[in-house]
Structure formats: C-alpha cells, structure tokens
Design an enzyme around this catalytic site. Structure first.
Site, short mmCIF file in Angstrom:
data_model
loop_
_atom_site.label_atom_id
_atom_site.label_comp_id
_atom_site.label_asym_id
_atom_site.label_seq_id
_atom_site.Cartn_x
_atom_site.Cartn_y
_atom_site.Cartn_z
N HIS A 84 -22.59 40.03 -22.29
CA HIS A 84 -22.78 41.32 -21.59
C HIS A 84 -22.64 42.50 -22.55
CE1 HIS A 84 -18.28 41.45 -20.87
NE2 HIS A 84 -18.48 42.75 -20.95
N ASP A 210 -20.32 33.69 -21.56
CA ASP A 210 -20.50 35.11 -21.91
C ASP A 210 -20.43 35.35 -23.43
OD1 ASP A 210 -20.75 37.85 -21.76
OD2 ASP A 210 -19.27 38.09 -20.17
N SER A 601 -13.70 43.39 -24.06
CA SER A 601 -14.74 42.39 -23.94
C SER A 601 -15.23 42.01 -25.32
CB SER A 601 -15.90 42.92 -23.12
OG SER A 601 -15.65 42.68 -21.78
#
Ligand code: ARG
Ligand code: ASP
Length: 666
Positions: A84, A210, A601
């Site tokens: 992402h 991810d 992240s």
C-alpha cells in the site's frame, strides 16, 4: 504534609510506569531503554541500533515517500516496503493493457526496474539534541533555519529539520540523506498485496501480502542523484539480513520506523472532541464519498483502476476513526483523563502549574466550533475533486498546465464527483451553522434552490466541459476560491491562534506531568521522526470469550477465497499451489505488541538477533485508539511474515531471482 499526601495520592492513582510495550523511543537515546529491551530478550546493544561512529541498523531504515517506512535488504540497495506504500506508483505504471495492479510485476533484469518521478527515500544521517541552542534563541524559527543551513552545507542530497519534542521541552536536529532515484522492482497482484481490501483493513485475522519491492539508485560515487540511466544501485552502509526462522508467541520484537503523529498527553476535553465530535462527523462525510465511489467502481474496470488509490485512502481513515472512537469510548479515556487531571490539579496547588488544565479547558471550549467548521469544510466542500483541479490548474505555471490536466483527468470520473458534491453539500448545509459558512454558500443556495441544481450548473460549466480558456471566472474555480478564502480567512486564523495558545500551555503541562510522576518514563509523541518501539509477538482478546492467535496462514486465505467477492478473489496460482497440500501452514501475518502508528507502514519488524522477520503494515481495529491512549491488553500491530513474501515471490510467481541478493539466516 498535605502536599506530600497529595503527591502520594497522585502517584497511586496513576502508577502506570511506561507500560512494557508502550512507547516510541528516540534511537539516539535508546541506551536508556536497552537494559529493559535486553531483559525482554534483545541480544544486541544500543550501538547496534544507533551509532554515530559505525554502521548501525538505523542505516538500513528509510522514510519512504512522504509517509511510510522502508528497509534495505541487500548490498545493492534492494528495498522492501508495503504494497500500500508503493501502491500509487504501481498504479501510475498501470493501464488497462499493462495492469500491474491486477497481474503484479517482477523485474527480473535491472533494465526492467521502473523509475518513479517524485518518489524519494531518506536515510537518517544523524540526530542531535539542540535544546540548549533553541531554548536560548530569541527567534526560534531563525535559530532552526541556521541549524538546518549548517547541517546541510556541502553534502549531496542532505536535508535537515529541527523538530520539537514534548511540546518544545526538547528540540532535536535531524539530518537526512535523500535519494530520489528509486525504482520499482516488483509487487504481487493486488489480489495478494491488497487481499482482504478495505473489508479486512484494520482487522485481524489478516491475510494481506502487503509488500512491494524497490531499489535505490545512486551516482557512480554512491551519492544521491536525480534519476539518470547512468545511475547504479546504491551500496548501503547497512542492510538487514532476513530471518526464515519464524516467530512464536512471546518472542521479542522491535520496530524501527517513522511513526507520523500521536497525542498521548492531551487533556480529557481534547479526547472528548475526537471521539464524540470530530470522528463521528468525518466518518459520516466519508461514508457519503465512499458510497458514490463504490457504486461506479462496481460497474466498470476502468473506473475501478482510476479510483482504486483514492478509494483506499478515503476509506482507510474512515475505518480507523471508527475503531478509534469505539476504543476511546470503551476505555473510558475521557473519564480516566478527567480523574488524572483532578489528581494533577490537587498536586499542582501552589505550584506554577496550578490551574493549567482549566486554562486548557477554556481554550478548547472556544476552539471547538472553529475546529469543527474547519474539519467539516475540508472534508466536504474542499474534498470535491473538480474545484481542486480548477484551482491547481489555475495556479500552475502555463507550461505545466497540460501535465496537471492529464494527471487529473486520467483518474477522474465525473459522476462520482458530482454525486459526492450533492451529498457532501447537503450534509454541510445541515451540519454547519450559518455563522460558520461563507456568504457565498447562502447566495448559491438562494440562486439554485437545491444542491442538485447547484451541482447541475457547476458540473456543466465551461471548465467542467473541457474549455479551459477562462478558468478564473468559471463557477467551478469560484467555488473553490470562495470556500478556500473563507477557510483561510475566517476559520484558520482563529484555529491557529488558539492552537498556538494550547501548545504553549502543553509545554508547561508536559513539564508538570513529568514532575507529577517522576518515576514514569515519558516518550515524545510521534512526529514522523525515526523511532524504536519494542514488544513481543502476542495475540489478544477482542471480546469476552474470544482469543485471537497471533499468526495467520495460507489456509486462512483459502477459507476466505471467493471469486465473487472482489476483495477475496485470489489468483489461480495461489489456489493451485495450496492444492499441492504442501503449504497449509505457510505463515502469512502475525501480531505483536509494538506501539506503532500511521507512517510505521513498511517498517522492519526485527527479532532479538537484529534480523528482519516481517514488514509492519497495520494495527488491529480494537486498538486504533493507541494514537491517543495505549492499552497493552488490546493494542497490536500487524506485520506481514517475511516468509510469506519469500513464498509469494519465489514459489507462487517464480521470481526468486529478485531475492538472490538477499542474505537469509535462520
Ligand atoms: N490500515 C493501514 C494503514 O493505515 C493500511 C492501509 C491500506 N489498505 C487499505 N485497504 N486501504 O496504512
Ligand atoms: N497502516 C498504517 C500506515 O500506513 C500503519 C498504522 O496506522 O498502524 O502507516
């Protein structure tokens, strides 16, 4: 005597010495935590984490783009981050003919690695406590600018900033080396990289692959340089070795990365505003936009590609706010903070801190209507896309206008924007008081009589129909101009002034809290500077009677697999490999207790030996209040197990050549 008693009472009320796994620590001060880390299983030293003299793990961690983290995993500048985090770049390389979102992409040769204009990664070169200089300075802005100037003189790609910590009780200078030739190496299809989509986002059990892979390029002297075909892979000072040993419950873990923003020390009033006013209002507005997007994305693949990135970002905060609001309510944080403030004030009697929480309460009362109107306006009128475009087109240099236009129209679908406009402006009229609305709004509503008629007029203006000859006098541009003007001139100044007063009070309140609880270790709120958080692999109890195990596997993916549901429709290759029966227990994601937030992240999650075991990418929904209040029972970060990355690249897509340069250990 009274004083001593009240200190004792205060101390008893809040004996929460920085709970084991709460906290985001400054790497250069990690020596203060290292004994605790080692007691919990960490096998390396403070110097291995951060050192001014030798290469340390910090030299393998980067700020990726404007708000994610990445880690270097090879001698040749190979970089892992989240899917992402790379998503918007992958989307830009994609079209209906070359749909890398749908099919994935693997550059098996260096020539196939794709440049990404606008993307850069920053390594922290060093950080330095400059509190003394800043505190002595008459003009802090000037002092900071001078420090930055000195720090960046004469080095290629250097950038620096001075950041306030603890509301200005401490200042640090951060110096970065910024590399702007970063190329896209590979990513799985989004049916793996975004598996579970927004349905599973912020949730456990989770099965999202991810990750995406990039490479940092440098000039031939290994220095930062703008993109050039002559650039070569960057040789890092340090890179992570990748552990294939796996994790089990209780294992020590730590996260190295760039957490964006937390507010752990705010008062009960500020927390109440978040959970009772701001979050509910913003959730409502985003629901309207998401409904419009969903309707049209379901009807066409082209629209789905166009809005994929926008939709993910609108929905991400939308869902987070829901978890945060529930979490704050469930933890009764407003109440707990009220009790804390009462105890604090009791202790503060006769000190220079006396009455500070009431002063804060008073300013918050004055701030609230302005803050609410400010947030509501930016999530409604200012969120409409076409006026945004008109304004950036108008303010762009004439020679850049074509690019601005192309860039916008490529991902624009007017029916979504128009429906959003009607819904957003209807909500705006209902939920923002007249005294906080521009006159322009009343005039337009009087003129058109309804939001729909207003929309019909705006979205058929010359500009909306592609005639850009007179943007400045076009209603679309005027809409943006009038709302921005109102926002900037009527809402922002008051907001800024009151927030500045609040920050000043927090400077003292922070100091006061530290004196009030001398035995507690306070960590500075996150501010997108490099931090270390540590904890352990652990599950949690989301509700009475349910225990969530900390590891998910491929079997769980197959359980969710459903060709009819977009978020759960996995590639056939994954079904086939599962059918061999060899990979039922293939690990996918795991939970740990590290304190993280947005910006973390892509952060490396590291084991006791300092080796990479995964990529952090999310938190659990029941724990997203951790930006405001951390509950060790329930706040968990979610990481991709690095073994799943290897499995997907090598076993599912036979692109193992990309990982040949990675050093695997057990
Ligand atoms: N919740 C994660 C974070 O805040 C992941 C967001 C991207 N995924 C998504 N489905 N929108 O960044
Ligand atoms: N998903 C977040 C990010 O992008 C991480 C988090 O909020 O836990 O940084």
């Amino acid at each position: 005597m009274r004083r001593i008693l009240s200190i004792l009472a205060g101390a008893l009320l809040c004996v929460v010495p920085a709970l084991a796994d709460e906290g985001m620590w400054l790497p250069s001060l990690i020596s203060q935590r290292i004994a605790d880390m080692q007691a919990k299983g960490f096998k390396l030293d403070a110097e291995d984490i951060y050192s001014v003299n030798q290469a340390s793990l910090k030299d393998a961690v980067v700020l990726f783009g404007g708000g994610c983290t990445g880690e270097v995993v090879s001698k040749e500048g190979l970089l892992f981050t989240n899917y992402h985090c790379g998503y918007s770049y992958i989307q830009r390389h994609s079209s209906v003919e070359h749909d890398y979102l749908k099919d994935g992409y693997w550059a098996l040769k260096r020539e196939d690695e794709l440049p990404n204009p606008g993307l850069s990664v920053s390594f922290l070169d060093r950080m330095e406590d400059v509190s003394a200089i800043m505190n002595d300075a008459e003009d802090k802005e000037l002092a900071a600018a001078e420090l930055v100037k000195q720090a960046t003189a004469g080095g290629k790609g250097l950038s620096a900033s001075v950041e306030a910590l603890y509301y200005g009780n401490q200042y640090f200078l951060f110096v970065y080396r910024v590399f702007s030739d970063v190329r896209f190496v590979g990513a799985p299809p989004s049916s793996i990289g975004k598996f579970g989509g927004d349905t599973d986002n912020w949730m456990w059990p989770r099965h999202t692959g991810d990750f995406s892979i990039f490479r940092i390029y440098a000039d031939k002297d290994n220095n930062p340089a703008p993109y050039s075909p002559d650039n070569v892979p960057y040789t890092p000072k340090k890179y992570f070795k990748v552990s294939l040993a796996g994790v089990k419950e209780g294992d020590f873990t730590f996260i190295y990365g760039f957490p964006g923003s937390t507010q752990e020390y705010i008062t009960s009033d500020a927390v109440r505003y978040i959970s009772e006013v701001s979050d509910p209002a913003k959730i409502g507005l985003r629901t309207l936009r998401l409904d419009a997007q969903k309707k049209y994305m379901g009807q066409s693949q082209a629209v789905r590609i166009q809005y994929s990135s926008k939709n993910a970002s609108v929905s991400n905060s939308w869902k987070k706010w829901q978890g945060e609001m529930k979490g704050i309510r469930k933890m009764k944080t407003v109440q707990t903070k009220k009790e804390y403030e009462a105890a604090f004030e009791k202790w503060a009697k006769g000190t220079r801190y006396e009455g500070i929480t009431e002063k804060l309460a008073d300013i918050y009362r004055r701030l609230e209507p302005f803050n609410y109107a400010r947030e509501y306006t930016s999530e409604s009128a200012l969120a409409v896309e076409l006026p945004q475009f008109a304004s950036s087109y108008f303010s762009a240099q004439p020679e850049n206008r074509e690019a601005v236009k192309e860039n916008f129209l490529k991902d624009y679908y007017m029916p979504i924007d128009k429906e959003s406009f009607v819904a957003l402006m209807t909500a705006y009229g209902k939920n923002v008081n007249e005294e906080f609305r521009p006159l322009y709004y009343e005039q337009q509503m009087a003129l058109y009589g309804s939001e729909q008629a207003w929309a019909d007029a705006l979205f058929s203006s010359p500009f909306a129909r592609g005639d850009y000859s007179d943007v400045e006098n076009d209603p679309v541009y005027i809409f943006r101009r009038e709302f921005t003007k109102y926002y900037n001139e009527q809402l922002l100044p008051v907001y800024r002034d009151l927030t500045a007063q609040i920050t000043e009070l927090y400077h003292d309140y922070m100091q006061g809290q530290m004196e009030f609880e001398p035995d507690k270790t306070f960590y500075p709120d996150a501010n997108l500077t490099l931090r270390v958080a540590y904890g352990k692999v652990q599950g949690y109890e989301p509700q009475d009677g349910i225990y969530y195990h900390p590891q998910s596997t491929l079997t769980g993916i197959i359980e969710k697999d459903n060709p009819d549901i977009f978020d759960y429709d996995i590639p056939q290759a994954l079904r086939d490999i599962y059918a061999t029966g060899l990979y039922d227990d293939q690990p996918v994601c795991f939970l740990a207790t590290n304190h993280t937030t947005g910006g973390n992240s892509g952060s490396p999650i590291i084991n006791a030996d300092g080796n990479l075991i995964g990529l952090n990418f999310d938190r659990v929904w029941e724990g997203t209040q951790s930006d405001v209040t951390f509950d060790p029972e329930i706040c968990r970060n979610i990481s991709l197990d690095v073994r799943y990355l290897v499995f997907v690249v090598d076993k599912v897509f036979h692109a193992g050549a990309i990982l040949q340069e990675v050093e695997f250990v057990n």
